[in-house]
Design a protein around this motif. Structure first.
Motif, mmCIF file in Angstrom:
data_model
loop_
_atom_site.group_PDB
_atom_site.id
_atom_site.type_symbol
_atom_site.label_atom_id
_atom_site.label_comp_id
_atom_site.label_asym_id
_atom_site.label_seq_id
_atom_site.Cartn_x
_atom_site.Cartn_y
_atom_site.Cartn_z
ATOM 1 N N GLU A 141 1.022 -1.134 -0.075
ATOM 2 C CA GLU A 141 -0.061 0.174 -0.077
ATOM 3 C C GLU A 141 0.854 1.208 0.000
ATOM 4 N N CYS A 142 1.938 1.122 0.764
ATOM 5 C CA CYS A 142 2.660 2.326 0.651
ATOM 6 C C CYS A 142 3.783 2.648 -0.405
ATOM 7 N N ARG A 143 4.182 1.555 -1.207
ATOM 8 C CA ARG A 143 4.556 1.556 -2.630
ATOM 9 C C ARG A 143 3.704 2.326 -3.424
ATOM 10 N N GLY A 144 2.300 1.775 -3.540
ATOM 11 C CA GLY A 144 1.386 2.311 -4.613
ATOM 12 C C GLY A 144 1.001 3.801 -4.234
ATOM 13 N N LEU A 145 1.007 4.018 -2.794
ATOM 14 C CA LEU A 145 0.733 5.454 -2.500
ATOM 15 C C LEU A 145 1.824 6.503 -2.865
ATOM 16 N N ALA A 146 2.993 6.058 -2.704
ATOM 17 C CA ALA A 146 4.275 6.763 -3.139
ATOM 18 C C ALA A 146 4.045 6.892 -4.799
ATOM 19 N N ARG A 147 3.770 5.975 -5.409
ATOM 20 C CA ARG A 147 3.685 6.383 -6.951
ATOM 21 C C ARG A 147 2.746 6.920 -7.369
ATOM 22 N N ALA A 148 1.437 6.877 -6.766
ATOM 23 C CA ALA A 148 0.310 7.564 -7.130
ATOM 24 C C ALA A 148 0.764 9.196 -6.751
ATOM 25 N N ALA A 149 1.319 9.278 -5.810
ATOM 26 C CA ALA A 149 1.604 10.838 -5.157
ATOM 27 C C ALA A 149 2.535 11.235 -6.353
ATOM 28 N N VAL A 150 3.709 10.609 -6.795
ATOM 29 C CA VAL A 150 4.435 11.269 -7.886
ATOM 30 C C VAL A 150 3.865 11.622 -9.179
ATOM 31 N N ARG A 151 2.630 10.857 -9.371
ATOM 32 C CA ARG A 151 1.981 10.968 -10.905
ATOM 33 C C ARG A 151 1.073 11.895 -10.534
ATOM 34 N N LEU A 152 0.893 12.554 -9.133
ATOM 35 C CA LEU A 152 0.058 13.649 -8.724
ATOM 36 C C LEU A 152 -1.563 13.115 -9.099
ATOM 37 N N ASP A 153 -1.790 11.696 -8.980
ATOM 38 C CA ASP A 153 -3.093 11.053 -9.114
ATOM 39 C C ASP A 153 -3.657 11.207 -7.788
ATOM 40 N N THR A 154 -4.770 12.160 -7.955
ATOM 41 C CA THR A 154 -5.544 12.269 -6.607
ATOM 42 C C THR A 154 -6.462 11.425 -6.341
ATOM 43 N N ALA A 155 -6.928 10.721 -7.504
ATOM 44 C CA ALA A 155 -7.998 9.857 -7.045
ATOM 45 C C ALA A 155 -7.474 8.574 -6.629
ATOM 46 N N GLU A 156 -6.340 8.185 -7.135
ATOM 47 C CA GLU A 156 -5.537 7.101 -6.485
ATOM 48 C C GLU A 156 -5.213 7.130 -5.202
ATOM 49 N N VAL A 157 -4.362 8.261 -4.976
ATOM 50 C CA VAL A 157 -4.095 8.649 -3.544
ATOM 51 C C VAL A 157 -5.073 8.459 -2.575
ATOM 52 N N SER A 158 -6.439 8.960 -2.894
ATOM 53 C CA SER A 158 -7.290 9.149 -2.044
ATOM 54 C C SER A 158 -7.853 7.556 -1.654
ATOM 55 N N LEU A 159 -7.888 6.856 -2.824
ATOM 56 C CA LEU A 159 -8.499 5.421 -2.754
ATOM 57 C C LEU A 159 -7.668 4.488 -1.869
ATOM 58 N N LEU A 175 0.492 15.148 -1.284
ATOM 59 C CA LEU A 175 0.286 13.779 -0.258
ATOM 60 C C LEU A 175 0.169 14.367 1.080
ATOM 61 N N SER A 176 0.612 15.198 1.636
ATOM 62 C CA SER A 176 0.319 15.613 3.050
ATOM 63 C C SER A 176 -1.281 16.204 3.072
ATOM 64 N N TRP A 177 -1.574 17.018 2.175
ATOM 65 C CA TRP A 177 -3.195 17.117 2.152
ATOM 66 C C TRP A 177 -4.143 16.109 2.222
ATOM 67 N N HIS A 178 -3.600 14.828 1.397
ATOM 68 C CA HIS A 178 -4.504 13.625 1.444
ATOM 69 C C HIS A 178 -4.497 13.107 2.549
ATOM 70 N N VAL A 179 -3.341 12.989 3.182
ATOM 71 C CA VAL A 179 -3.008 12.257 4.377
ATOM 72 C C VAL A 179 -4.016 12.907 5.429
ATOM 73 N N SER A 180 -4.140 13.953 5.567
ATOM 74 C CA SER A 180 -4.736 14.883 6.368
ATOM 75 C C SER A 180 -6.006 14.550 6.154
ATOM 76 N N THR A 181 -6.616 14.794 5.271
ATOM 77 C CA THR A 181 -7.989 14.352 4.711
ATOM 78 C C THR A 181 -8.560 12.993 5.170
ATOM 79 N N ALA A 182 -7.733 11.738 4.927
ATOM 80 C CA ALA A 182 -8.021 10.629 5.260
ATOM 81 C C ALA A 182 -7.922 10.262 6.802
ATOM 82 N N LEU A 183 -6.964 11.220 7.591
ATOM 83 C CA LEU A 183 -7.140 11.051 9.073
ATOM 84 C C LEU A 183 -8.282 11.830 9.620
ATOM 85 N N ARG A 184 -8.614 12.941 9.187
ATOM 86 C CA ARG A 184 -9.798 13.479 9.375
ATOM 87 C C ARG A 184 -11.084 12.865 9.277
#
Length: 321
Positions: free
Chosen positions: A114-132, A176-185
């Motif tokens: 999950e972490c590898r996928g998150l890092a790769r999605a973040a580099v692509r600026l793929d917000t939908a995948e990061v959120s998922l 990435l920070s913004w989406h992490v914050s959104t997920a935690l909230r």
């Protein structure tokens, strides 16, 4: 109004292989390898010219990136990305490293898929995948494990990358920070009846702007059904002490990311702040959290948790005893 002659329509804009690689956060070698091995390439080619990737071609590549980041073997991912019939699974590459790499990738090391996928999605600026990925991680693993094993390694890798590359990757770290914050909230603010009892106050030290770790604590407390009050970053000293007097907390966690914001005098003052009527006055336990606090805290009522799980365990015992 007619289109100017000689200017291609916007929908037909295309990219070179290098441009596609930069957009998706993979290496050009990976893109060429996928094209050669799995047929993921431009639908149209002009003889004597560089390959040009249309928006439709790029969309197939984006789907390929998402699937491999989730652990789907490359051959299967290619068939799915092209909308082929249900594929027959094929073996993963040695070591399970099926997703794209290259110089654009975030080096996260040996971590959960999950972490590898998150890092790769973040580099692509793929917000939908990061959120998922973040939503699945918090729902499936819980806030503590998701924070410790998925979010933190990706955030640290993003920080190291932009520190080494200049400002080139700042947008990745911010996204990435913004989406992490959104997920935690989302976990911390689940609707329902508010827990009763003395709360835990969560506050950043004066001058401290980092709040993601406090948001992780809030999410963990919410999962445990424990009451808390979040005050966010850079809480002035007198405002923090007044909040203690007004709410009568069982514990106060004050976060410091760096030594300049770790005010030991304020920590002691917080631990000494009492509330309640005469003969029944109480004081909070203060947890000094974050890398800014070095060594062991001195003074009564001060604790130094080493990690999120340890902090939640201490807080849970304080609130239930």
């Amino acid at each position: 109004m007619s289109e100017p002659t000689g200017v291609p329509p916007r929908a037909e804009a295309s990219l070179t292989t290098g441009g596609v690689a930069r957009r998706l956060g993979v290496s050009p070698t990976t893109v060429r390898s996928w094209e050669r091995r799995y047929g993921i390439g431009p639908a149209e080619r002009e003889s004597g010219h560089h390959r040009r990737w249309s928006p439709a071609d790029v969309a197939v590549l984006e789907a390929m990136c998402r699937l491999t980041a989730r652990g789907v073997p490359p051959g299967e991912a290619a068939r799915l990305a092209r909308g082929a019939a249900p594929p027959v699974p094929e073996p993963e590459e040695p070591g399970g490293r099926t997703a794209p790499g290259g110089s654009n990738a975030l080096p996260v090391g040996q971590v959960r898929p999950e972490c590898r996928g998150l890092a790769r999605a973040a580099v692509r600026l793929d917000t939908a995948e990061v959120s998922l990925i973040l939503r699945r991680a918090t729902d499936g693993l819980g806030a503590v494990t998701a924070w410790t094993e998925v979010m933190i390694p990706a955030l640290r890798a993003a920080g190291r990358k932009w520190a080494a590359e200049g400002e080139r990757y700042v947008e990745v770290e911010h996204l990435l920070s913004w989406h992490v914050s959104t997920a935690l909230r989302r976990v911390a603010d689940r609707p329902g009846q508010a827990p009763q009892g003395p709360p835990v106050l969560l506050a950043g030290m004066p001058g401290e702007q980092h709040t993601l770790p406090l948001e992780a604590v809030a999410a963990g407390l919410a999962e445990l059904g424990l009451p808390y009050r979040m005050f966010g970053p850079a809480v002035p000293a007198e405002a923090l002490l007044e909040a203690v007097r007004r709410t009568g907390p069982a514990a106060v966690m004050i976060w410091s990311q760096s030594r300049p914001t770790a005010d030991r005098v304020l920590a002691r003052r917080t631990a000494e702040t009492a509330w309640g009527g005469r003969g029944a006055r109480s004081r909070p336990v203060v947890l000094t959290a974050g890398p800014g606090w070095t060594g062991t805290p001195t003074g009564p009522g001060l604790l130094r948790p080493r990690d999120l799980a340890g902090a939640l365990d201490r807080i849970g015992r304080l609130l239930t005893d």
